[in-house]
Design an enzyme around this catalytic site. Structure first.
Site, PDB file in Angstrom:
ATOM      1  N   ARG A  76      -6.181  -3.425   5.704  1.00  0.00           N
ATOM      2  CA  ARG A  76      -6.506  -3.837   7.252  1.00  0.00           C
ATOM      3  C   ARG A  76      -7.422  -2.829   7.747  1.00  0.00           C
ATOM      4  NH1 ARG A  76      -1.166  -5.109   6.171  1.00  0.00           N
ATOM      5  NH2 ARG A  76      -0.550  -7.224   6.606  1.00  0.00           N
ATOM      6  N   HIS A 101      -8.119  -7.324   3.503  1.00  0.00           N
ATOM      7  CA  HIS A 101      -8.546  -7.590   2.067  1.00  0.00           C
ATOM      8  C   HIS A 101      -9.998  -8.383   2.367  1.00  0.00           C
ATOM      9  CE1 HIS A 101      -4.843  -6.194   0.854  1.00  0.00           C
ATOM     10  NE2 HIS A 101      -4.228  -7.262   0.721  1.00  0.00           N
ATOM     11  N   HIS A 175      -4.224  -6.987  -6.695  1.00  0.00           N
ATOM     12  CA  HIS A 175      -3.285  -7.546  -5.986  1.00  0.00           C
ATOM     13  C   HIS A 175      -2.152  -8.281  -6.570  1.00  0.00           C
ATOM     14  CE1 HIS A 175      -1.151  -8.386  -2.151  1.00  0.00           C
ATOM     15  NE2 HIS A 175      -1.818  -7.710  -1.285  1.00  0.00           N
ATOM     16  N   TYR A 177       1.506  -9.059  -8.179  1.00  0.00           N
ATOM     17  CA  TYR A 177       2.838  -8.689  -7.846  1.00  0.00           C
ATOM     18  C   TYR A 177       3.762  -8.739  -9.011  1.00  0.00           C
ATOM     19  CZ  TYR A 177       2.005 -10.879  -3.103  1.00  0.00           C
ATOM     20  OH  TYR A 177       1.282 -10.912  -1.814  1.00  0.00           O
ATOM     21  N   ASP A 248       5.236  -1.801   3.087  1.00  0.00           N
ATOM     22  CA  ASP A 248       3.876  -2.415   3.102  1.00  0.00           C
ATOM     23  C   ASP A 248       2.951  -0.983   3.323  1.00  0.00           C
ATOM     24  OD1 ASP A 248       1.712  -3.901   2.959  1.00  0.00           O
ATOM     25  OD2 ASP A 248       2.098  -5.147   4.539  1.00  0.00           O
ATOM     26  N   GLU A 309      -0.972  -1.371  -5.169  1.00  0.00           N
ATOM     27  CA  GLU A 309      -2.541  -1.310  -4.895  1.00  0.00           C
ATOM     28  C   GLU A 309      -3.105  -0.127  -4.711  1.00  0.00           C
ATOM     29  OE1 GLU A 309      -2.814  -4.318  -1.356  1.00  0.00           O
ATOM     30  OE2 GLU A 309      -0.611  -4.576  -1.665  1.00  0.00           O
TER      31      GLU A 309
END
Length: 345
Positions: A76, A101, A175, A177, A248, A309
C-alpha cells in the site's frame, strides 16, 4: 524435465514446468499467475500447495491477487501519492484512499511475453513487460523481466530484474497463497512458521504503516524460534486485531540465517523454506478471504493460505528508516527469492 503449454479460454496460455521428481509449477502468461504447485508429502502423495480458482476465468478480476506478479510497487502507498525529487506523483486509489499492489491495472492484469527455456537440471519461463512512463501514475519507462525456474532440487526460483529511464519506485513480488496441507485440506492455523526477523512494521486501522518499527519480543509476531500461525488469529494483541485477527505486516529480516523463513505443515510433513536477497517480507494470512469463491479443490474461507511477499517497503516513500523502493534511472533492480520444498520424516 518437461514444459507443457495449453490454451486457456482462447485468451491465455498456461505453462506447466515439471522436474524429474514429479514436482510441477503451472503459470499463466496473464499476470504471471502461479495456478498450481504440485509437491509430495512425506508419503509421496503429490498435491497442490497454493490457492487457485477452479474456473480460470475468475483470474480476470482476481481481487485477492492469487499467485500473481505484483508491481510496480507491492503493498500500500499511503494517500495514493508520493513525492520524488521534489515532484508529487498521484496514483490510482484502489484501496480506500490508498494505492494497492500497483493499482487496478497493475502487473497482475497484463499479459506477459513468455519465453520457455530448458537446461540440464532446470526448466523455466522468462516473462517480459515494458511499463511505460505514466502507467498507473508512475514515472519512467521500465523494462521488466521475471524469471521462474524449477530445479531438480525441488526449488522454485523467482528472479526479478528491471531498468528504468527515470528514477521511480519499484518493488516486485509474487502473491501466491501457500497451504502445505495439500489440496487445501485444512487451513493454515497449524502451519509452524519460523522467521528470521526481530522487527516488524506497525500498522494503523487502514493497514498503512504508522512510521514505527516495533520489536517482536513478547508478542505473537515473534517467530524467531518458530510458532504456529494460529497464535495470531485472535484479538488479544492490537496489531493482530487491526489485521482482522491475523497477520498482514512487513517483517524486516535480520539477515543472519541461511533461510529468511521456514513453513512446516506437521500433518503432511511438507516443509517450505524461503531464501531471498530482499530486506523483508509481508506475511499475509488471508484474513479477508471470504467463503464465496469456488477454488480448485474446495470453497474459500478465512486463513486458507499464507502469502510470503518478499519485497522492500513502500512505507519508505513517506517515512525514514524503511527499506527503500526507489530505483534510480539507469541502475538495475535485481532481486531473487527461492522457495525450496522438502519433507520432514
Amino acid at each position: 524435465m518437461n514444459i507443457d503449454k495449453r490454451d486457456i479460454n482462447g485468451k491465455w496460455n498456461e505453462y506447466t514446468l515439471t522436474n524429474q521428481h514429479g514436482m510441477s509449477v503451472s503459470v499463466l502468461d496473464f499476470g504471471g499467475i502461479i495456478t498450481k504447485i504440485m509437491v509430495p508429502d512425506r508419503n509421496g502423495n503429490i498435491e497442490n500447495v497454493v490457492v487457485g480458482y477452479k474456473d480460470y476465468s475468475e483470474y480476470q478480476q482476481n481481487p485477492n491477487y492469487f499467485g500473481a506478479i505484483i508491481g510496480r510497487v507491492a503493498g500500500r502507498i499511503q494517500g495514493a501519492a508520493f513525492e520524488l525529487n521534489g515532484e508529487t506523483y498521484h496514483l490510482a486509489a484502489n484501496n480506500g484512499e490508498n494505492h494497492l499492489h500497483g493499482g487496478p491495472e497493475g502487473f497482475h492484469q497484463i499479459i506477459w511475453q513468455v519465453t520457455p527455456f530448458e537446461k540440464d537440471a532446470e526448466v523455466g519461463l522468462e516473462l517480459k513487460h515494458t511499463s511505460v512512463d505514466g502507467e498507473a501514475g508512475y514515472p519512467g519507462n521500465v523494462d521488466i523481466t521475471v524469471t521462474y525456474t524449477l530445479t531438480n532440487d525441488n526449488q522454485l526460483v523467482l528472479a526479478y530484474e528491471a531498468k528504468s529511464d527515470q528514477t521511480t519506485p519499484i518493488t516486485l513480488t509474487n502473491h501466491a497463497y501457500f497451504n502445505l496441507s495439500g489440496d487445501l485440506k485444512h487451513t493454515i492455523k497449524d502451519h509452524y512458521v519460523t522467521l528470521n526477523s526481530s522487527k516488524f512494521v506497525e500498522l494503523d486501522e487502514e493497514l498503512i504503516p504508522t512510521g514505527k518499527i516495533l520489536n517482536v519480543e513478547g508478542t505473537s509476531f515473534d517467530f524467531r524460534g518458530g510458532r504456529v500461525l494460529g497464535d495470531g488469529f485472535n484479538d488479544h494483541f492490537e496489531q493482530n486485531k487491526i489485521a482482522d485477527s491475523g497477520y498482514d505486516h512487513y517483517f524486516i529480516f535480520d539477515q543472519t540465517n541461511e533461510y529468511s523463513a521456514t513453513v512446516l505443515d506437521p500433518e503432511s510433513g511438507r516443509v517450505m523454506t524461503v531464501t531471498t536477497n530482499e530486506p523483508g517480507m509481508v506475511m499475509y494470512t488471508s484474513n479477508s478471504l471470504g467463503e464465496e469463491l469456488e477454488l480448485a479443490e474446495r470453497s474459500s474461507c478465512k486463513y486458507l493460505g499464507v502469502c510470503l511477499e518478499t519485497q522492500a517497503s513502500p512505507a519508505s516513500l513517506h517515512h525514514q528508516g524503511f527499506p527503500s523502493v526507489v530505483l534510480k534511472a539507469g541502475e538495475t533492480y535485481q532481486k531473487e527469492t527461492v522457495f525450496s520444498f522438502m519433507v520432514e520424516d
